[in-house]
Design an enzyme around this catalytic site. Structure first.
Site, short mmCIF file in Angstrom:
data_model
loop_
_atom_site.label_atom_id
_atom_site.label_comp_id
_atom_site.label_asym_id
_atom_site.label_seq_id
_atom_site.Cartn_x
_atom_site.Cartn_y
_atom_site.Cartn_z
N LEU A 157 0.77 -1.40 0.16
CA LEU A 157 0.00 0.05 0.02
C LEU A 157 0.92 1.22 -0.03
O LEU A 157 0.41 2.26 -0.44
CB LEU A 157 -0.93 0.16 1.31
CG LEU A 157 -1.84 -1.15 1.39
CD1 LEU A 157 -2.69 -1.05 2.67
CD2 LEU A 157 -3.03 -0.76 0.21
N ASP A 163 5.14 12.38 14.48
CA ASP A 163 5.20 12.40 12.80
C ASP A 163 3.86 12.62 12.38
O ASP A 163 3.30 11.85 11.33
CB ASP A 163 5.85 11.26 12.47
CG ASP A 163 6.42 11.06 11.21
OD1 ASP A 163 6.47 12.37 10.57
OD2 ASP A 163 6.45 10.09 10.38
N GLY A 170 5.88 3.85 4.73
CA GLY A 170 5.85 4.85 5.74
C GLY A 170 7.23 5.04 6.33
O GLY A 170 8.25 4.58 6.08
#
Ligand SMILES: *[C@@H]1O[C@H](CO)[C@@H](O)[C@H](O)[C@H]1NC(C)=O
Ligand SMILES: *[C@@H]1O[C@H](CO)[C@@H](O)[C@H](O)[C@H]1NC(C)=O
Ligand SMILES: *[C@@H]1O[C@H](CO)[C@@H](O)[C@H](O)[C@H]1NC(C)=O
Ligand SMILES: *[C@@H]1O[C@H](CO)[C@@H](O)[C@H](O)[C@H]1NC(C)=O
Ligand SMILES: *[C@@H]1O[C@H](CO)[C@@H](O)[C@H](O)[C@H]1NC(C)=O
Length: 818
Positions: free
Chosen positions: A507, A626, A510
């Site tokens: 997907l 973050d 990160g």
């Protein structure tokens, strides 16, 4: 701003890099002035006085610094408010016995203000080993203590060992610290700190003339509001209060340790940003204010601040909010009132309730007696109608003396070093508390009975669980799957679900590793985050973190479904969000049309609520560190959910407020104090939220943009528009039709407030929510932090746990760009 207690260990081990071209002397006399380029050195070589230029300034100042500490640490500046421009000034002693700074054409820049009867020929200026610059009679070497003038009477921002902070009541001299304006400018800043006089003096910090912080009065040990000052091997405080003087000072117990107190104006004042590895740096031992409960009177009268409470402000037992509506909206300024007013004058009707571990209230309206006992103190308070509370004056040695307060009790908090405070109540309120021993003996028996039976039941319960668990453990050889709330999956299941981490299932990538879509055997769709290897954390801590994060449940947080730990592999399983992340909408010219203003406004508010939950949940206080558009996922109904919370900690960043060597975060979203100093707090998340808010409104990323000749980032651009009175120009073109201009402008204002340079100027998430959803008048933002504009952003790399993004690199790029 903070009052910082910084310590340097082993200063004698420091390398010595200064090129010693200057000429050093040990006295200044009438016939021997000191010129720019020369220095005055203390006898033992600890301190040095000379001319210097701070930071990027072009001004020259006369100051004192540690001679042997490589990171130039200025402890005193003579002409802080009167800089000289040239490099040919001289410091000399006049006929009147004043030390003066004269510039190139002999005009006066700065001067001491003394009047001497001594003949000037016998006067000398010396820098003592303590760091005190003194004018004294040179012919009288014995009489060390009598000085015509001394720099210790005129502190700047640093309190050295032996300096007095406080008052000489005879002469009216008040010695207090004043912060530098900024790193480049030693002139007097907004913050001052000193002793607040009164019946019961205390240490305070002011911003301008407004009280910003108070320590609580001296209680024999230190004060009820300051933690960590119990006897220690490093320093010792001494508080003196008599007819002549009121002051506090400290001495260091070990002469090989250098420890000073500095009042910093900004969070990244001075040395901090030029930190170089392999050399020693100042380490912060303690800062004041310690936390948000230290902000003066946050909770209003009779409101008590509890840093782990949710919300932090609570009325004292027996009190109720003055305005329930405001209180529930987390506006605590009006404080609390007695549930029932006391009936002063009627004998034996009033009582007191004892509150344990409290910082003593503001002493402005108080009275003390050093010899009264606590019983006398109580009687005294009862006899005075306006008396609202009493306490021991001195808590050392079992407690002695008496303090009583009149009128509203202000600036209360629960404090680790707090003491007992007895607050006046109407009788009906206190009957149980006053005389509990006699009247409630029956109740006690009953409770003991209940407790005993509970214990028995719990024992039974334990043995039951224990037995079943042992059985289970026999079945599963590892026996570590004990947590029923959070399923642990085995690697085979995950491999199966993700088609062996097939690229088709990926997907995205990160900050902490790639994310895959997976389908479990029962058809449930999940997202799997495969954490990059070699995290700093042990297995056990990691598991505890995951379990804690799984317990955080909020409709605006992505749900953690479970985890998988096998060998080097660590994975987190989340609920799957079909609509991907916010950045794929707002920054995409086609997709962005799907999000109109009402939807975006909902998203903003929902993110704010999720973040507030993270910040305020009393058990954890998670700082995300973050927060960014790609970490906001959208469900089927376009409800946002924050993801990756807690990962900073799980992957090795230490998740307490404070300081970390490892920066986790994304350029463009990082607050300046975090990017530069590694200091993070909930307020650094607020900063990231501000960036996100501007991005949602403008549809632009916060990266360097060139706009009509200005090199700017989104924050700088927004600020320019705001100043020019045209904030609506920030709105993404696709939103213009669907938005209510006034609502967007309000949001921009909130965003700018979140982006303030100083963390304390930023609102917390609770206030953000109130500001977004009400019509209250907002304060005007000051210049937001532009720091990020100096970093050129390449592909918005997240700093991973690798060393790819250390503090130094961030700092260096900032300095280069200046
Ligand atoms: C003295 O020097 C200062 C700069 O250092 C300059 O501004 C000023 O004009 C000078 N005055 C005279 C009388 O030369
Ligand atoms: C010097 O001291 C006198 C009295 O002690 C005071 O009136 C005067 O304002 C002071 N001057 C400066 C420049 O501080
Ligand atoms: C003083 O501090 C140094 C460095 O921390 C330590 O080695 C030494 O033992 C200390 N001395 C005393 C007397 O505590
Ligand atoms: C405050 O200033 C000191 C000394 O100048 C510095 O070492 C320290 O890092 C600063 N503290 C903060 C919190 O910025
Ligand atoms: C303090 O209390 C003692 C005992 O009650 C009394 O003798 C003394 O005068 C009081 N001192 C002051 C300054 O009120």
């Amino acid at each position: 701003m903070a009052l910082v207690h910084a310590t340097l260990l082993f200063p004698n081990l420091l390398f010595f890099f200064f090129s010693q071209v200057s000429y050093a002397t040990d006295t200044i006399t009438h016939s021997q002035p000191l010129s720019d380029g020369s220095t005055l050195v203390s006898k033992d070589g600890t301190f040095e006085l000379g001319f210097f230029t701070p930071g990027s300034s072009t001004n020259r100042y006369v100051g004192i610094w540690f001679k042997n500490i490589q990171t130039r640490t200025i402890v005193w500046v003579a002409n802080r408010n009167n800089p000289t421009k040239d490099k040919s000034s001289t410091l000399s002693l006049t006929e009147e016995g004043n030390l003066v700074l004269l510039n190139i054409n002999r005009s006066l820049v700065w001067s001491t203000n003394t009047t001497s009867k001594e003949p000037v020929s016998s006067l000398v200026v010396q820098l003592l080993d303590s760091g005190n610059l003194v004018i004294r009679d040179g012919s009288n070497d014995k009489n060390e203590e009598s000085f015509l003038w001394e720099s210790f009477d005129h502190p700047c921002d640093t309190l050295l060992q032996g300096m007095k902070l406080g008052w000489n009541l005879k002469t009216g001299l008040n010695r207090f610290l004043t912060a530098w304006k900024n790193w480049d400018d030693p002139s007097s800043g907004d913050f001052t700190s000193g002793v607040k006089l009164g019946t019961n003096p205390e240490l305070a910090i002011w911003k301008g003339s407004v009280e910003y912080y108070r320590s609580g009065p001296w209680n024999g040990i230190f004060s009820s509001g300051v933690f960590g000052f119990s006897p220690n091997p490093l320093f010792e405080y001494k508080y003196v209060q008599n007819e002549d003087e009121v002051y506090v000072r400290y001495t260091l117990k070990n002469s090989s340790v250098v420890s000073i107190i500095v009042l910093n104006q900004t969070l990244y004042l001075r040395q901090r940003i030029t930190w170089i590895p392999h050399t020693r740096t100042w380490s912060v031992y303690q800062s004041l204010p310690q936390d948000s409960c230290d902000v003066y009177n946050v909770c209003g009268a009779y409101g008590s601040c509890m840093i782990n409470g949710s919300p932090v402000c609570q009325c004292l037992e027996g009190f109720k909010p003055k305005s329930v509506q405001n209180w529930n909206a987390m506006d605590w300024t009006q404080g609390c009132v007695h549930k029932e007013p006391w009936s002063c004058g009627v004998k034996n009707k009033d009582g007191f309730r004892r509150f344990v571990g409290m910082k003593m209230p503001d002493t402005t309206h108080s009275w003390i007696n050093t010899s009264m006992t606590l019983e006398d103190c109580k009687a005294k308070c009862l006899n005075i109608c306006s008396c609202t509370a009493y306490a021991n004056l001195d808590t050392s040695g079992g407690g002695s003396g008496c303090s009583i307060w009149f009128g509203d009790l202000v600036d209360l908090r629960v404090s680790e070093s707090g003491q007992d405070l007895y607050v006046r109540m109407a009788t009906s309120d206190t009957i149980i508390y006053n005389d509990a021993k006699h009247k409630n003996s029956k109740k006690v028996v009953l409770m003991v009975a209940i407790i005993v039976s509970l214990v028995v039941m719990m024992l039974m319960g334990f043995s039951y669980i224990y037995m079943t668990k042992t059985k289970k453990e026999e079945e599963k050889d590892e026996g570590e799957q004990e947590n029923l709330e959070l399923p642990f999956f085995d690697l085979a299941t995950i491999i199966n679900a993700t088609n062996n981490f097939s690229i088709v299932n990926k997907l995205g990538e990160g900050g902490f590793g790639p994310v895959y879509k997976g389908t479990m055997l029962d058809g449930q769709v999940i997202a799997v985050k495969r954490l990059s290897r070699s995290s700093g954390q042990g297995l056990k801590e990691f598991k505890n973190e995951v379990i804690l994060c799984a317990k955080l449940q909020h409709r605006n947080l992505v749900k953690v479904l479970g985890c998988c730990i096998e060998g080097e592999e660590k994975m987190l399983l989340y609920e799957y969000m079909p609509n991907k992340s916010l950045d794929s909408f707002i920054f995409d010219s086609v997709q962005s049309k799907l999000l109109d203003w009402p939807m975006r406004f909902n998203i903003l508010c929902a993110i704010a609520r999720g973040l507030m939950y993270l910040h305020q949940d009393s058990r954890l206080r998670i700082i995300h560190r973050d927060l960014k558009a790609s970490n906001i996922l959208l469900d089927n109904n376009m409800n946002p959910k924050i993801s990756d919370f807690g990962l900073a900690k799980m992957c090795g960043g230490d998740q307490v407020e404070g300081n970390t060597n490892r920066i986790v975060g994304t350029y463009g979203y990082m607050a300046p104090e975090y990017a530069i100093d590694g200091l993070f707090s909930t307020k650094s998340d607020v900063f990231s939220f501000g960036v996100l808010l501007l991005e949602i409104i403008s549809g632009k990323k916060n990266r360097t943009i060139t706009n009509e000749g200005h090199i700017d980032n989104l924050i700088g651009h927004a600020w320019r528009m705001w100043k020019e009175g045209t904030p609506e120009q920030l709105i993404a073109p696709s939103l213009v039709d669907s938005c209510k201009i006034s609502e967007v402008i309000r949001c921009i204002q909130v965003g700018l407030l979140c982006l303030q340079h100083h963390p304390d100027d930023r609102p917390n998430m609770t206030s953000v929510i109130v500001m977004l959803s009400s019509e209250t008048i907002l304060s005007q933002p000051k210049v937001p932090s532009f720091l990020i504009k100096n970093i050129s952003i390449e592909g918005e790399q997240s700093c991973d746990r690798q060393e790819s993004c250390s503090i130094n690199e961030v700092t260096v790029s900032l300095l280069n760009a200046r």
